[in-house]
Write an enzyme that holds these catalytic residues in place. Structure first.
Site, mmCIF file in Angstrom:
data_model
loop_
_atom_site.group_PDB
_atom_site.id
_atom_site.type_symbol
_atom_site.label_atom_id
_atom_site.label_comp_id
_atom_site.label_asym_id
_atom_site.label_seq_id
_atom_site.Cartn_x
_atom_site.Cartn_y
_atom_site.Cartn_z
ATOM 1 N N LYS A 9 0.831 -1.202 0.000
ATOM 2 C CA LYS A 9 0.000 0.000 0.000
ATOM 3 C C LYS A 9 0.869 1.256 0.000
ATOM 4 O O LYS A 9 2.083 1.196 0.248
ATOM 5 C CB LYS A 9 -0.930 -0.025 1.229
ATOM 6 C CG LYS A 9 -1.963 -1.176 1.201
ATOM 7 C CD LYS A 9 -2.902 -1.089 2.406
ATOM 8 C CE LYS A 9 -3.937 -2.198 2.397
ATOM 9 N NZ LYS A 9 -4.889 -2.091 3.541
ATOM 10 N N TYR A 49 -12.500 -2.470 -3.391
ATOM 11 C CA TYR A 49 -13.010 -2.487 -2.017
ATOM 12 C C TYR A 49 -14.542 -2.454 -1.976
ATOM 13 O O TYR A 49 -15.115 -1.960 -1.010
ATOM 14 C CB TYR A 49 -12.439 -1.297 -1.237
ATOM 15 C CG TYR A 49 -11.015 -1.514 -0.743
ATOM 16 C CD1 TYR A 49 -10.661 -2.645 0.000
ATOM 17 C CD2 TYR A 49 -10.022 -0.569 -0.996
ATOM 18 C CE1 TYR A 49 -9.361 -2.830 0.464
ATOM 19 C CE2 TYR A 49 -8.712 -0.746 -0.529
ATOM 20 C CZ TYR A 49 -8.403 -1.887 0.206
ATOM 21 O OH TYR A 49 -7.114 -2.064 0.674
HETATM 22 P P1 IDP Z 1 -7.832 -6.899 5.481
HETATM 23 O O1 IDP Z 1 -7.020 -5.871 4.724
HETATM 24 O O2 IDP Z 1 -7.056 -7.486 6.627
HETATM 25 O O3 IDP Z 1 -8.448 -7.928 4.576
HETATM 26 P P2 IDP Z 1 -10.468 -5.660 5.630
HETATM 27 O O4 IDP Z 1 -11.442 -5.908 6.712
HETATM 28 O O5 IDP Z 1 -10.734 -6.263 4.283
HETATM 29 O O6 IDP Z 1 -9.027 -6.099 6.174
HETATM 30 O O7 IDP Z 1 -10.339 -4.082 5.485
HETATM 31 C C1 IDP Z 1 -9.703 -3.509 4.365
HETATM 32 C C2 IDP Z 1 -8.795 -2.395 4.838
HETATM 33 O O8 IDP Z 1 -9.591 -1.347 5.371
HETATM 34 C C3 IDP Z 1 -7.848 -2.776 5.969
HETATM 35 O O9 IDP Z 1 -6.664 -3.385 5.483
HETATM 36 C C4 IDP Z 1 -7.579 -1.447 6.622
HETATM 37 O O10 IDP Z 1 -6.609 -0.711 5.869
HETATM 38 C C5 IDP Z 1 -8.923 -0.755 6.490
HETATM 39 N N1 IDP Z 1 -9.782 -0.943 7.653
HETATM 40 C C6 IDP Z 1 -10.431 -2.069 8.022
HETATM 41 N N2 IDP Z 1 -11.166 -1.878 9.120
HETATM 42 C C7 IDP Z 1 -10.999 -0.584 9.443
HETATM 43 C C8 IDP Z 1 -11.506 0.235 10.520
HETATM 44 O O11 IDP Z 1 -12.294 -0.203 11.366
HETATM 45 N N3 IDP Z 1 -11.080 1.537 10.531
HETATM 46 C C9 IDP Z 1 -10.224 2.045 9.598
HETATM 47 N N4 IDP Z 1 -9.723 1.307 8.584
HETATM 48 C C10 IDP Z 1 -10.108 0.010 8.515
#
Ligand code: IDP
Ligand code: MG
Length: 136
Positions: A9, A49
């Site tokens: 990223k 996303y």
């Molecule tokens: P992952 O990247 O581990 O698969 P996901 O739940 O798919 O996690 O979330 C995508 C991305 O969104 C995460 O990598 C993180 O950068 C961001 N993210 C996830 N949950 C939150 C949150 O509660 N607050 C802020 N950013 C979040």
């Protein structure tokens, strides 16, 4: 062979950690199939996303992922490559990710967690088609 999508990223590229991430994947035994340094535009980020559309952090996530170039990769391994990468990444919140994982070793903030990896075989196929349509 089995492929998955990985993104170093913008925070990783900004901090000079893209090479570290590629190196870890390669040393693990995964092979690079595609690599492109690119600024991910909002439309592409929205497709990538789409499962998070409507969530409180969605707008921040889309602006973060596009704020500067990211290194988008396809890597290949013998089987369940998405799982291998997810294990190497560590849990989503880097503050809680285990030492030895990419997020556990280098991150502390939730959004700026350095790396994306597809979360299933189906996600891998969908995401590879978004960034590298010629590989789909
Ligand atoms: P992952 O990247 O581990 O698969 P996901 O739940 O798919 O996690 O979330 C995508 C991305 O969104 C995460 O990598 C993180 O950068 C961001 N993210 C996830 N949950 C939150 C949150 O509660 N607050 C802020 N950013 C979040
Ligand atoms: Mg995810």
């Amino acid at each position: 062979m089995d492929r998955t999508l990985v993104i170093a990223k913008p925070d990783a590229v900004e901090r000079g950690l893209a090479g570290e991430i590629v190196s870890r994947l390669e040393r693990k035994g995964l092979r690079l199939v595609a690599a492109e340094l690119r600024v991910i535009d909002a439309e592409t980020a929205g497709r990538h996303y789409e499962e998070h559309q409507g969530k409180a952090f969605y707008d921040d996530l889309v602006s973060f992922i596009g704020r500067s170039p990211a290194l988008v990769l396809v890597v290949e391994g013998p089987e369940d490559t998405f799982k291998v990468v997810r294990t190497m990444m560590g849990t989503t919140n880097p503050a809680e990710a285990a030492p030895g994982t990419i997020r556990g070793d280098f991150g502390i903030e939730l959004t700026e967690n350095l790396v994306h990896g597809s979360d299933s075989r189906e996600s891998a196929a969908r995401e590879i088609a978004i960034f590298f349509p010629h590989l789909a």
